[in-house]
Design an enzyme around this catalytic site. Sequence first.
Site, mmCIF file in Angstrom:
data_model
loop_
_atom_site.group_PDB
_atom_site.id
_atom_site.type_symbol
_atom_site.label_atom_id
_atom_site.label_comp_id
_atom_site.label_asym_id
_atom_site.label_seq_id
_atom_site.Cartn_x
_atom_site.Cartn_y
_atom_site.Cartn_z
ATOM 1 N N CYS A 1 0.590 -1.169 -0.156
ATOM 2 C CA CYS A 1 -0.135 0.041 0.130
ATOM 3 C C CYS A 1 0.828 1.088 -0.010
ATOM 4 O O CYS A 1 0.253 2.279 -0.108
ATOM 5 C CB CYS A 1 -0.899 0.190 1.256
ATOM 6 S SG CYS A 1 -2.129 -1.259 1.065
ATOM 7 N N HIS B 1 -9.371 4.046 -1.814
ATOM 8 C CA HIS B 1 -7.775 3.360 -1.780
ATOM 9 C C HIS B 1 -7.729 2.396 -2.827
ATOM 10 O O HIS B 1 -7.797 1.463 -2.808
ATOM 11 C CB HIS B 1 -7.898 2.770 -0.682
ATOM 12 C CG HIS B 1 -6.608 2.004 -0.294
ATOM 13 N ND1 HIS B 1 -5.430 2.368 -0.636
ATOM 14 C CD2 HIS B 1 -6.186 0.825 0.501
ATOM 15 C CE1 HIS B 1 -4.468 1.819 -0.079
ATOM 16 N NE2 HIS B 1 -4.999 0.709 0.393
#
Lengths: 475, 399
Positions: free
Chosen positions: B88, B344
């Site tokens: 991430c 996201h």
Amino acid sequence: MDAYISSIAGYLPLLRLNRADAAREFSWAGLPLPRKGLRAVAGWDEDPLTMAVESARSLVDESAPDAIRFASTSAYFTDRAQSAIMLDALALPRTTRSSDVANTRRAGTSALLDALLAARDEIVAVAEKRDVQPGNPSQLAFGDGAAAIRTGTSGGARLVGHASLTHDFIDRYSSREHPTSYAYEERFARDVSIAEMLLPAVRAACESAGIEPSAIAQVAVAEPVGGCWASGARKLGIEATNHCATVSDNAGDLGAAHALYGFGLALHSAKVGDYVLLAGFGSGVDALIFVVERDVPGASAMAAALEEGDTLSGITRFLSLTGSIDIDWGMRSEFSQKAQATVLERIGRDMIGFIGGRDSTGNVQFPKSDIPVNPALGAVEKLEDVRLAEDTATIVSITADRLNFTPDPPFDFGLVQFDNGARVLMEMTDRPKGGFAVGQKVRMRLRIKSQNKALGFRTYFWKAAPLTRQQLGDA
Amino acid sequence: MAKGIKDKVAIIGMGCTRFGERWDVGADGLMVEAFAEALADAGIERDRIGAAWVGNALDDINVGNSALPAAHALRLKQIPVTRVENMCATGTEALRGASYAVASGAVDIALAIGVEKLKDTGYGGLPLRTKGVQNDLWMPYGSAPGTFAQLAGAYAAKHGIDAADLKRAMAHVSWKSHQNGTKSPKAHLRKAIEMDKIIGAPLIADPLGLFDCCGVSDGAAAAIVTTPEIARELGISNPVTVKAIQLSASNGTELQFSDWDGASVPNTQAAAQRAYAEAGISDPRSEIDITEVHDCFSITELVTMEDLGLSDPGRAPADILDGRYDADGAIPCQLDGGLKCFGHPVGATGLRMVYEVYNQLSGRAGDRQKDNVRIGLTHNLGGAPFNSVAAVAILGRMD
């Protein structure tokens, strides 16, 4: 040379099904289902191999046995020895002889008798998790569980007589094309098994032991039909109740492990000097007579285990755990976990044995690495093997993951800390009521880690479980 | 310590797509959308870009391996294009590569672009399975919320905080981000949610409920970077510059060694300390005006406030409930809605954070604009608390 039972152990999974509750759900169908007592139900991550290891592990001490034998009618692998996997899970030397016995409920007593007749230090582990079908009485009558015995030339119970009778008698069977048990008429099974097999075999065993059947004080007879032994006992003048019936009532018919589990209860009840009858049934009979010379370690724990567990509150979870219904878990369950033989060959023994490594400062880590994880060290060094499977640990962090797929939600996992310094991210199992918590002590249990149904393969690893189980009936 | 890259790299253009369930466009279209905005913002021709770094985390299931998908989509003319992946933290990793190239003098103008196109695949934040390697034999495959949820229990145990009180502080984190998301036109989720609904939502991974978790999105974000000198040549007299970019990766000690309590993210602490040193920040609480942190889960943001040194250990719940990180608080956090509401798309997220700070520094944040924003921080976290890659970037004006 005399042959002895030196120690004994049993294993039952955590979950229990109340047969009456389950039978009530099927009452609309009018099927004759058993209603008495409880059935032990294996978790999704348990199979005969894991339960055999759980039962055998307490029998392992500093000295390796000469041989290990695995017996079951429901082993997962058909061309991969469960005894070889068990050997690695118990971290036994590769020089230990191993063998698998299968294809009859009598496999457990046959393996045991062979070990005793060899008068060797052996571990015999027997386990069952049999396929079942809704509506068939065996779905509720059967149970999942295991028993294990270590034999030797000294111990608490001495073999004084035995007899075996081979008879291709088909009271029930299962096959590749009919993997669940197909049973014939109960009265036929009862009448013929008693008259043609159990009575002659027990008489012959008593004769071999030089005793009258009426001298038998404890009985563990695996019955082809529940309660049928009573008529045989009357004919033989044996007054003792059958401990296997207690197992049936509280955990279910454990198949190949049934007689040995009942034998544990018999040894628990026996006094010094008692004669104990152990009989396994299936394609004939093995009848063994022992005399008890002192307590047999492990027998009392087998009795205690019948009182522990967690009763399922509904039948759908039971149906799912036994493979009786195929739940659509959605896209989250769509993945493939292929195991690689090369990786298993390289490190599989450390994995299934839960072998970590101790560095030169004494810190233990899992898995091992060339450069230790200890920040105080920075160079390549050879780590000393340390087995973690028998150690307890403390939960550092934990969650009940409801997003991740597992066949029996939730997916509990977290960091656990061993006293020797090892820290491992682990999956939890045997979820207690109320779940797991930070600071809780846990013990290790061998379970299925991954399964690939398309390729027919599974891997095993250790999971963290509560140190103790609750008593049945506790809220 | 090395001198670092403070004020050696200027951001002259940025772009960011609308995040969300972009059924209308593929990965190539998302990249084009972000790139086009960045090019227009920079006011340069595409051919002036000398090298590109492309961030894409989940290559096997969406965009595809290597630099080629980006090179094709953007029709980059035989320049060096490098694909980076650091879970991430991938978006910030792409910016780090482009920035280092410029700071080193190897490239005059570089592109950093992050993209993720997950909504074609049904991906829901679950771990990707590998193919029988060592870790498969022992490591549990927990979901992302499952790994981060473990911060909560360990944090509560360490600081003696009642689980209900912690849950309320976590809920405030999400409540705040939903409030901010309503003012963020490109956000995935633009609806305010009441506290009671957040607290009462179904559990995903104890104690995280539905609204404690961000989802995953489709989206892309891009930055064009160059030297301050070239920026001035392009007419940007006081450009936004990179004050620091630092990254810290676990070496296994949290996972395998026993001196970590599970109530913090050590890599965030390490990356932040190095970033503060690189940027010359000695008192982050007074010198940092806004933050965009990796609020993949509410508990992550809560713990991050302590790991960045913005709250004292054990004080983040109280600071959060006091509104310190709200839009009108002392150090606003997630003015654009954060991962929780802006969305996201994994590989793009780090650059989306930079996009918001860049716009705030440039006075172009619309309804969200804060006054006197001088220094902004982004925190981009990959992996799990016990096995992470943390990236911290600090941005400000050149002068």
